[in-house]
Write a protein that holds these residues in place. Structure first.
Motif, PDB file in Angstrom:
ATOM      1  N   GLU A 287       0.862  -1.458  -0.065  1.00  0.00           N
ATOM      2  CA  GLU A 287      -0.007  -0.008   0.112  1.00  0.00           C
ATOM      3  C   GLU A 287       0.867   1.239   0.057  1.00  0.00           C
ATOM      4  N   TRP A 288       2.130   1.023   0.737  1.00  0.00           N
ATOM      5  CA  TRP A 288       2.989   2.478   0.778  1.00  0.00           C
ATOM      6  C   TRP A 288       3.357   2.663  -0.705  1.00  0.00           C
ATOM      7  N   ILE A 289       3.761   1.752  -1.134  1.00  0.00           N
ATOM      8  CA  ILE A 289       4.457   1.758  -2.772  1.00  0.00           C
ATOM      9  C   ILE A 289       3.359   2.077  -3.550  1.00  0.00           C
ATOM     10  N   GLU A 290       2.058   1.944  -3.580  1.00  0.00           N
ATOM     11  CA  GLU A 290       0.876   2.475  -4.329  1.00  0.00           C
ATOM     12  C   GLU A 290       0.609   3.719  -4.072  1.00  0.00           C
ATOM     13  N   ILE A 300       1.629  -1.233 -12.158  1.00  0.00           N
ATOM     14  CA  ILE A 300       3.343  -0.964 -12.089  1.00  0.00           C
ATOM     15  C   ILE A 300       3.793  -2.047 -13.077  1.00  0.00           C
ATOM     16  N   PHE A 301       3.210  -3.280 -12.811  1.00  0.00           N
ATOM     17  CA  PHE A 301       4.033  -4.583 -13.326  1.00  0.00           C
ATOM     18  C   PHE A 301       3.403  -4.363 -14.819  1.00  0.00           C
ATOM     19  N   ALA A 302       2.473  -3.813 -15.260  1.00  0.00           N
ATOM     20  CA  ALA A 302       1.782  -3.938 -16.380  1.00  0.00           C
ATOM     21  C   ALA A 302       2.673  -2.806 -17.449  1.00  0.00           C
ATOM     22  N   ARG A 303       3.001  -1.646 -16.713  1.00  0.00           N
ATOM     23  CA  ARG A 303       3.514  -0.307 -17.580  1.00  0.00           C
ATOM     24  C   ARG A 303       4.832  -0.540 -17.316  1.00  0.00           C
ATOM     25  N   GLU A 304       5.524  -1.047 -16.226  1.00  0.00           N
ATOM     26  CA  GLU A 304       7.023  -0.720 -16.027  1.00  0.00           C
ATOM     27  C   GLU A 304       7.765  -2.039 -15.861  1.00  0.00           C
ATOM     28  N   GLY A 305       6.996  -3.233 -15.613  1.00  0.00           N
ATOM     29  CA  GLY A 305       7.334  -4.560 -15.361  1.00  0.00           C
ATOM     30  C   GLY A 305       8.045  -4.717 -13.989  1.00  0.00           C
ATOM     31  N   GLU A 306       8.333  -6.100 -13.962  1.00  0.00           N
ATOM     32  CA  GLU A 306       8.686  -6.557 -12.361  1.00  0.00           C
ATOM     33  C   GLU A 306       9.754  -5.663 -11.692  1.00  0.00           C
ATOM     34  N   ALA A 308      11.326  -2.917 -12.290  1.00  0.00           N
ATOM     35  CA  ALA A 308      10.713  -1.460 -11.764  1.00  0.00           C
ATOM     36  C   ALA A 308       9.967  -1.628 -10.297  1.00  0.00           C
ATOM     37  N   PHE A 309       9.143  -2.443 -10.555  1.00  0.00           N
ATOM     38  CA  PHE A 309       8.353  -2.646  -8.964  1.00  0.00           C
ATOM     39  C   PHE A 309       9.356  -3.093  -8.167  1.00  0.00           C
ATOM     40  N   ARG A 310      10.414  -3.843  -8.353  1.00  0.00           N
ATOM     41  CA  ARG A 310      11.551  -4.172  -7.317  1.00  0.00           C
ATOM     42  C   ARG A 310      12.039  -3.125  -6.850  1.00  0.00           C
ATOM     43  N   GLU A 313      10.103  -1.111  -4.628  1.00  0.00           N
ATOM     44  CA  GLU A 313      10.022  -1.932  -3.367  1.00  0.00           C
ATOM     45  C   GLU A 313      11.067  -1.582  -2.479  1.00  0.00           C
ATOM     46  N   ALA A 314      12.277  -1.706  -2.964  1.00  0.00           N
ATOM     47  CA  ALA A 314      13.648  -1.496  -2.204  1.00  0.00           C
ATOM     48  C   ALA A 314      13.694  -0.078  -1.699  1.00  0.00           C
ATOM     49  N   ASP A 315      13.082   1.010  -2.467  1.00  0.00           N
ATOM     50  CA  ASP A 315      13.264   2.489  -2.004  1.00  0.00           C
ATOM     51  C   ASP A 315      12.248   2.528  -0.664  1.00  0.00           C
ATOM     52  N   ALA A 316      10.939   1.864  -1.105  1.00  0.00           N
ATOM     53  CA  ALA A 316       9.932   2.040   0.005  1.00  0.00           C
ATOM     54  C   ALA A 316      10.421   1.472   1.221  1.00  0.00           C
ATOM     55  N   LEU A 317      11.122   0.147   1.139  1.00  0.00           N
ATOM     56  CA  LEU A 317      11.726  -0.487   2.457  1.00  0.00           C
ATOM     57  C   LEU A 317      12.787   0.269   3.032  1.00  0.00           C
ATOM     58  N   ALA A 318      13.609   1.014   2.300  1.00  0.00           N
ATOM     59  CA  ALA A 318      14.535   1.809   2.749  1.00  0.00           C
ATOM     60  C   ALA A 318      14.022   2.853   3.616  1.00  0.00           C
TER      61      ALA A 318
END
Length: 418
Positions: A287-290, A300-306, A308-310, A313-318
């Motif tokens: 939810e934070w990523i969205e 995100i997966f459809a437009r930019e691929g996995e 990009a999502f990762r 995800e890493a930026d959000a987790l940091a």
């Protein structure tokens, strides 16, 4: 300010919470960014008693009318008490660090010790090690110099058996920083870090990766505060009980607990229930990523691929994992990115929520395309989940049972009888 802490930067400090547990006085944090600020504060003497942290533990000695002999021998003061207009300087870090080492059975006798950093705490730790019979105590700094090793030289010190970090490397908000490569130290037996925010610095994580006992400075912080509190009030306390209880209770309150596991295993539902049970805020990483990406994860997966999502995800987790006191539910693939697990582990335990593939929810999950795909995914990810987790939580029964199991696993982290 009557009682409190001074230092250049105090955003990392838990001292107020600890002294509030001691009771009997109001404790404040006063950041003094420059030496000029510190000198003006000390000259004014508008306080009853203070603690002192980086980088003023040596400077403050200039303003003390009386310095305790032990503090004078060490060359650093972290506690100042005003009596009848005179400033008395003490060093309670010595007792705090000695308590930390004793608590975890660290024996310095006959050992070669590397002490990282050259400030006031380095002097204190050096004194404890020498008094305990260390064979050699070798200071380490970025520049090195007379009697001091550089970090490159320290990384080649084959006789090093214990490392103590007294520098701010890896301290919030600059988490993840580590100046010493410990991979070439074959005799290393233990690593201690006086940094306590985060609870596991990168140095400690590297030690744990090698199976080397590693301990953060939170208990030292509590212990030195107990000794300082007695000086503040002139009243004796049961320090052993206070240190153990306060260390456990505050670390429990300040720690994160992160949930990992397969997509659809119930991390979010269990996480929400666990957050209520522990009275901690709940963070759903997806939810934070969205919210920050401005689009749903399937988009995100459809437009930019996995890939990009990762990165998202890493930026959000940091960002999220720097803060403490949360329950964090992660996406199923969070373990795929190198470094994510380290970020989760720095501020609390990681729990692996397990549920049979047959019962995994599939709706709205881009990679959950079928049971066979999920079985293949589980086989690929299971080693990473296992390596990352401090405990496993079964989610094959009721939600109540799963939440209770997660809470029990979290609480066990702070069991002082272990």
């Amino acid at each position: 300010m009557e009682y409190g802490l001074i230092g250049a930067k105090l955003g990392h400090s838990y001292s107020r919470q600890i002294h509030n547990k001691a009771g009997g006085y109001a404790y404040e944090l006063k950041a003094l960014p420059t030496e000029a600020d510190a000198r003006a504060f000390l000259q004014a003497r508008a306080f009853k008693a203070i603690n002192v942290t980086i980088p003023y533990k040596k400077l403050v000695m200039e303003y003390c009318d009386v310095i305790d002999p032990a503090a004078k021998a060490i060359g650093a003061v972290n506690t100042v008490v005003q009596r009848d207009g005179r400033l008395y300087g003490y060093n309670t870090d010595y007792a705090g660090f000695a308590w930390l080492a004793r608590r975890h059975g660290i024996d310095f006798a006959g050992r070669t010790v590397l002490v990282l950093g050259t400030g006031g705490t380095c002097a204190t730790v050096t004194a404890v090690c020498k008094d305990a019979g260390a064979k050699a105590v070798l200071p380490v700094s970025r520049r090195g110099g007379k009697g001091t090793l550089t970090y490159d030289q320290a990384a080649q010190c084959k006789d090093a058996e214990i490392i103590v970090n007294t520098s701010p490397a890896g301290m919030f908000p600059n988490v993840g920083e580590c100046l010493l490569d410990i991979s070439g130290l074959p005799k290393l037996k233990a690593v201690l870090d006086v940094v306590y925010n985060p609870f596991r610095t990168e140095l400690l994580l590297r030690a744990e990766d090698r199976g080397i006992p590693a301990y953060c400075g939170f208990e030292m912080l509590v212990a030195q505060a107990a000794y300082a509190s007695e000086l503040f009030t002139g009243t004796k306390m049961d320090k052993e009980a206070f240190i153990r209880t306060t260390s456990r209770d505050l670390k429990r309150d300040l720690s994160n607990v992160s949930l990992i596991g397969m997509p659809g295993c119930g991390k979010s539902t269990v996480g929400e229930g666990l957050a209520r049970a522990l009275n901690k805020p709940y963070v759903d990483l997806d939810e934070w990523i969205e919210q920050h990406a401005g689009m749903p994860i399937p988009d995100i997966f459809a437009r930019e691929g996995e890939a990009a999502f990762r990165r998202y995800e890493a930026d959000a987790l940091a960002e999220v994992s720097k803060r403490g006191g949360q329950v964090i539910a992660c996406g199923g693939g969070v373990v795929k990115t190198p470094g994510n697990t380290r970020m989760l582990r720095q501020n609390g335990p990681v729990l692996w929520v397990r549920r049979p593939v047959e019962f995994l929810a599939m709706g709205g999950r881009p990679l959950s395309t079928g049971r066979e795909a999920l079985r293949k995914m589980e086989a690929e990810r299971e080693p990473a989940y296992r390596a990352a987790a401090d405990a496993v939580v079964d989610n094959t029964s009721t939600l109540t049972n799963a939440v209770n199991a997660a809470r029990a696993a979290f609480e066990k982290t702070f069991d002082y009888t272990r």
